[in-house]
Design a protein around this motif. Structure first.
Motif, short mmCIF file in Angstrom:
data_model
loop_
_atom_site.label_atom_id
_atom_site.label_comp_id
_atom_site.label_asym_id
_atom_site.label_seq_id
_atom_site.Cartn_x
_atom_site.Cartn_y
_atom_site.Cartn_z
N MET A 101 -9.57 -12.17 6.59
CA MET A 101 -8.83 -12.74 5.46
C MET A 101 -8.95 -14.26 5.41
O MET A 101 -8.10 -14.92 4.79
CB MET A 101 -7.36 -12.33 5.55
N ASP A 103 -11.02 -16.07 3.76
CA ASP A 103 -11.19 -16.49 2.37
C ASP A 103 -9.88 -16.42 1.61
O ASP A 103 -9.61 -17.27 0.74
CB ASP A 103 -12.24 -15.63 1.67
N TYR A 104 -9.06 -15.40 1.93
CA TYR A 104 -7.76 -15.28 1.28
C TYR A 104 -6.88 -16.47 1.63
O TYR A 104 -6.24 -17.07 0.75
CB TYR A 104 -7.10 -13.97 1.70
N SER A 107 -8.03 -19.54 -0.10
CA SER A 107 -7.60 -19.55 -1.51
C SER A 107 -6.15 -19.98 -1.63
O SER A 107 -5.77 -20.68 -2.57
CB SER A 107 -7.80 -18.16 -2.13
N ARG A 141 -2.90 -17.56 -5.30
CA ARG A 141 -4.27 -17.29 -4.84
C ARG A 141 -5.30 -17.43 -5.94
O ARG A 141 -6.44 -17.83 -5.70
CB ARG A 141 -4.36 -15.89 -4.24
N THR A 142 -4.95 -17.09 -7.17
CA THR A 142 -5.92 -17.08 -8.26
C THR A 142 -5.38 -17.80 -9.49
O THR A 142 -4.18 -18.02 -9.64
CB THR A 142 -6.27 -15.63 -8.67
N PRO A 156 -10.41 -16.92 -7.95
CA PRO A 156 -9.70 -17.46 -6.77
C PRO A 156 -9.78 -18.97 -6.72
O PRO A 156 -10.79 -19.57 -7.10
CB PRO A 156 -10.43 -16.80 -5.59
#
Length: 278
Positions: A101, A103-104, A107, A141-142, A156
């Motif tokens: 995670m 990348d999560y 973001s 996140r987005t 993202p």
């Protein structure tokens, strides 16, 4: 030997009874997933409105719940449920989840940066890695972008790190639009330029407190004219461009100005250049 004994204390002895239990749990989980997926899809396909989409949303949640329940039953069978073993297991699981995670989390951090630097905000028209549209919502996140084709795209915040963000109005009401005309080289340039400016001045969508610029660029196949002007509201940009294009084409045709005959590669280059202005 100490390492082998340590791992031996981590895992239970797997006998035939444990294998049968594991098989039953795995088979039951697979059957429940198949039945729940087909059953919920069957039910949702026979409903209408918002209820139908809520039933569809239950499909992945139900699958996740079944998998978590199966793991909760399997883990104590395979691993001795002591405090030391649970800490070891959760530590390894946390490391794996953290790596998966990253990348999560990146973001989420970029979302905090976007809240401070404000590269986009609701109401802005942005282009992020080829996705152009109006920002509808900026989440943790987005960022949700509604395209001109009425698609809602969740981009993202991670894109902030290594991609350019093109903001057409940057929190304001001024958004420049470009209407292109490709004309035959044999024409009176001054007359065409004045006519195109008049087309912009007489548009119902024109924002009068912003400049109108007519740009001419000579090409091997003819002359490329562009009207650069601003609509009253950024949401009118496509109506504005259409109005300029239709009325401009009608006026030029009535004046006897011919369109340029573009070779296929030149037409492709011109279309890409026009798309890059947004």
């Amino acid at each position: 030997m100490d390492e082998q004994q340590k791992y031996a204390r981590l895992f239970n002895d797997i006998d035939s009874q444990a294998l049968i239990t594991l098989g039953v749990v795995l088979a039951g989980a697979i059957v429940l997933i198949i039945v729940s997926q087909r059953g919920l899809n069957w039910l949702a396909s026979r409903l209408h409105g918002q209820v139908r989409f809520r039933i569809f949303a239950l499909v992945p949640l139900t699958r996740l719940f079944i998998l978590i329940t199966a793991l909760a039953i399997i883990v104590p069978i395979v691993i001795e449920p002591s405090l030391r073993n649970m800490v070891t297991l959760l530590g390894a699981l946390g490391l794996a989840i953290g790596f998966a995670m990253k990348d999560y989390v990146s973001s989420l951090i970029a979302g905090v940066v976007s809240a401070i630097e404000l590269p986009y905000r609701p109401g802005d028209w942005v282009n992020i890695e080829g996705t152009y549209g109006e920002v509808k919502h900026v989440g943790l996140r987005t960022v949700d972008i509604q395209t001109p084709d009425d698609d809602l795209v969740a981009v993202p915040h991670l894109k902030l790190w290594d991609h350019a963000v093109y903001n057409a109005n940057n929190g304001g009401t001024s958004l420049q639009c470009v209407a292109s005309f490709y004309l035959h080289p044999e024409h009176e340039a001054g007359r065409v330029r004045k006519a195109l400016r008049d087309v912009a001045l007489t548009s119902a969508y024109l924002k009068f407190d912003q400049p109108i610029i007519v740009v001419a660029e000579e090409k091997p196949w003819g002359t490329h004219y562009r009207i650069r002007a601003y609509p009253v509201d950024p949401r009118q940009q496509f109506l504005f461009i259409t109005d300029l294009t239709v009325r401009g084409k009608t006026l030029l045709s009535a004046a006897g100005v011919q369109s340029a005959l573009l070779p296929p590669d030149a037409a492709l280059d011109a279309r890409n250049a026009a798309d890059s202005t947004y």
